[in-house]
Design a protein around this motif. Structure first.
Motif, PDB file in Angstrom:
ATOM      1  N   SER A 189      89.875  17.270  15.593  1.00  0.00           N
ATOM      2  CA  SER A 189      90.661  17.618  14.411  1.00  0.00           C
ATOM      3  C   SER A 189      91.636  16.484  14.079  1.00  0.00           C
ATOM      4  CB  SER A 189      91.428  18.917  14.666  1.00  0.00           C
ATOM      5  OG  SER A 189      92.288  19.206  13.593  1.00  0.00           O
ATOM      6  N   MET A 211      89.647  13.533  12.674  1.00  0.00           N
ATOM      7  CA  MET A 211      89.229  13.775  11.294  1.00  0.00           C
ATOM      8  C   MET A 211      90.427  13.699  10.349  1.00  0.00           C
ATOM      9  SD  MET A 211      86.071  13.898  11.534  1.00  0.00           S
ATOM     10  CE  MET A 211      85.635  14.335   9.878  1.00  0.00           C
ATOM     11  N   LYS A 212      91.561  14.211  10.800  1.00  0.00           N
ATOM     12  CA  LYS A 212      92.768  14.167   9.981  1.00  0.00           C
ATOM     13  C   LYS A 212      93.156  12.706   9.732  1.00  0.00           C
ATOM     14  CE  LYS A 212      95.720  17.290  11.167  1.00  0.00           C
ATOM     15  NZ  LYS A 212      96.805  17.992  11.856  1.00  0.00           N
ATOM     16  N   SER A 233      90.711  11.148   7.332  1.00  0.00           N
ATOM     17  CA  SER A 233      90.852  11.634   5.956  1.00  0.00           C
ATOM     18  C   SER A 233      91.969  10.904   5.223  1.00  0.00           C
ATOM     19  CB  SER A 233      91.096  13.143   5.929  1.00  0.00           C
ATOM     20  OG  SER A 233      92.398  13.445   6.390  1.00  0.00           O
ATOM     21  N   LEU A 236      88.156  19.258   4.196  1.00  0.00           N
ATOM     22  CA  LEU A 236      88.402  18.763   5.548  1.00  0.00           C
ATOM     23  C   LEU A 236      89.853  18.992   5.953  1.00  0.00           C
ATOM     24  CD1 LEU A 236      87.260  17.152   7.987  1.00  0.00           C
ATOM     25  CD2 LEU A 236      88.069  15.104   6.840  1.00  0.00           C
ATOM     26  N   ASN A 237      90.784  18.668   5.059  1.00  0.00           N
ATOM     27  CA  ASN A 237      92.200  18.852   5.354  1.00  0.00           C
ATOM     28  C   ASN A 237      92.548  20.324   5.543  1.00  0.00           C
ATOM     29  OD1 ASN A 237      92.785  16.113   5.322  1.00  0.00           O
ATOM     30  ND2 ASN A 237      93.343  16.101   3.161  1.00  0.00           N
ATOM     31  N   GLN A 284      90.467  22.755   6.486  1.00  0.00           N
ATOM     32  CA  GLN A 284      89.874  23.200   7.745  1.00  0.00           C
ATOM     33  C   GLN A 284      90.701  22.728   8.936  1.00  0.00           C
ATOM     34  OE1 GLN A 284      85.885  21.644   7.319  1.00  0.00           O
ATOM     35  NE2 GLN A 284      85.081  23.675   6.769  1.00  0.00           N
ATOM     36  N   SER A 285      91.181  21.516   8.860  1.00  0.00           N
ATOM     37  CA  SER A 285      92.015  20.967   9.927  1.00  0.00           C
ATOM     38  C   SER A 285      93.302  21.764  10.065  1.00  0.00           C
ATOM     39  CB  SER A 285      92.324  19.497   9.636  1.00  0.00           C
ATOM     40  OG  SER A 285      93.145  18.961  10.632  1.00  0.00           O
ATOM     41  N   GLU A 286      93.920  22.100   8.937  1.00  0.00           N
ATOM     42  CA  GLU A 286      95.150  22.889   8.955  1.00  0.00           C
ATOM     43  C   GLU A 286      94.882  24.278   9.546  1.00  0.00           C
ATOM     44  OE1 GLU A 286      98.733  24.390   5.982  1.00  0.00           O
ATOM     45  OE2 GLU A 286      97.024  23.314   5.154  1.00  0.00           O
ATOM     46  N   ASN A 303      92.508  25.111  11.674  1.00  0.00           N
ATOM     47  CA  ASN A 303      92.283  24.940  13.114  1.00  0.00           C
ATOM     48  C   ASN A 303      93.599  24.775  13.859  1.00  0.00           C
ATOM     49  OD1 ASN A 303      89.525  25.156  12.818  1.00  0.00           O
ATOM     50  ND2 ASN A 303      89.172  22.953  12.776  1.00  0.00           N
ATOM     51  N   ASP A 304      94.504  23.982  13.322  1.00  0.00           N
ATOM     52  CA  ASP A 304      95.814  23.789  13.952  1.00  0.00           C
ATOM     53  C   ASP A 304      96.587  25.104  14.026  1.00  0.00           C
ATOM     54  OD1 ASP A 304      95.261  21.093  14.220  1.00  0.00           O
ATOM     55  OD2 ASP A 304      96.545  20.461  12.540  1.00  0.00           O
TER      56      ASP A 304
END
Length: 155
Positions: A10, A13-14, A17, A30-31, A33-35, A37-38
């Protein structure tokens, strides 16, 4: 471990990005999804903290969970013992390999000679000379700076 891997991916990828156009829909996805996941990882950590606090505060109230935790902790200790044994085995194997390599590494010039050669093909020095540690008497391969048994400095 899986959380560490996902967290690492993550973060990667962050970071990647940041090099992409921020108005691109794929980057936005992507951003987001990353948020998510965090935030899910933070939520899981809070549940874990709450669970630990509940188990401490109300011992015996969660007997099934406490039994499962005990089993997991015992398995974890066993796995850790296996890991330590594997590490010790690897260190032993590495030391044996170093000694084997040292028999064919010239003590004078440092050239690695083929197996079975008794004299250095570069300078003619005798190979396979292994000395002993002055502190503990352990066998020491040529070129080693510290004794593998007692840690004494050899040079």
């Amino acid at each position: 471990m899986a959380n560490d891997l996902l967290g690492g991916l993550s973060g990667l990828m962050k970071g990647l990005s940041g090099f992409m156009p921020q108005d691109d829909p794929d980057v936005k996805i992507l951003n987001a999804q990353s948020e998510l996941n965090d935030l899910a990882a933070q939520e899981t950590e809070l549940y874990a903290q709450a669970g630990k606090a509940a188990l401490k505060r109300y011992p015996g109230q969660f007997a099934e969970t406490e039994d499962k935790l005990g089993l997991i902790q015992a398995n974890r200790n066993e796995a850790n013992a296996k890991l330590q044994a594997a590490k010790a085995e690897k260190e032993q194997k590495d030391r044996q390999q170093q000694l084997a390599d040292a028999q064919f590494t010239c003590p004078s010039c440092g050239m690695r000679n083929p197996d079975g050669v008794k004299f250095c093909q570069e300078c003619g020095s005798k190979l396979g000379v292994i000395s002993a540690c002055p502190s503990c008497g352990a066998k020491i391969a040529p070129g080693v700076r510290f004794c593998g048994e007692c840690g004494a400095r050899l040079e």
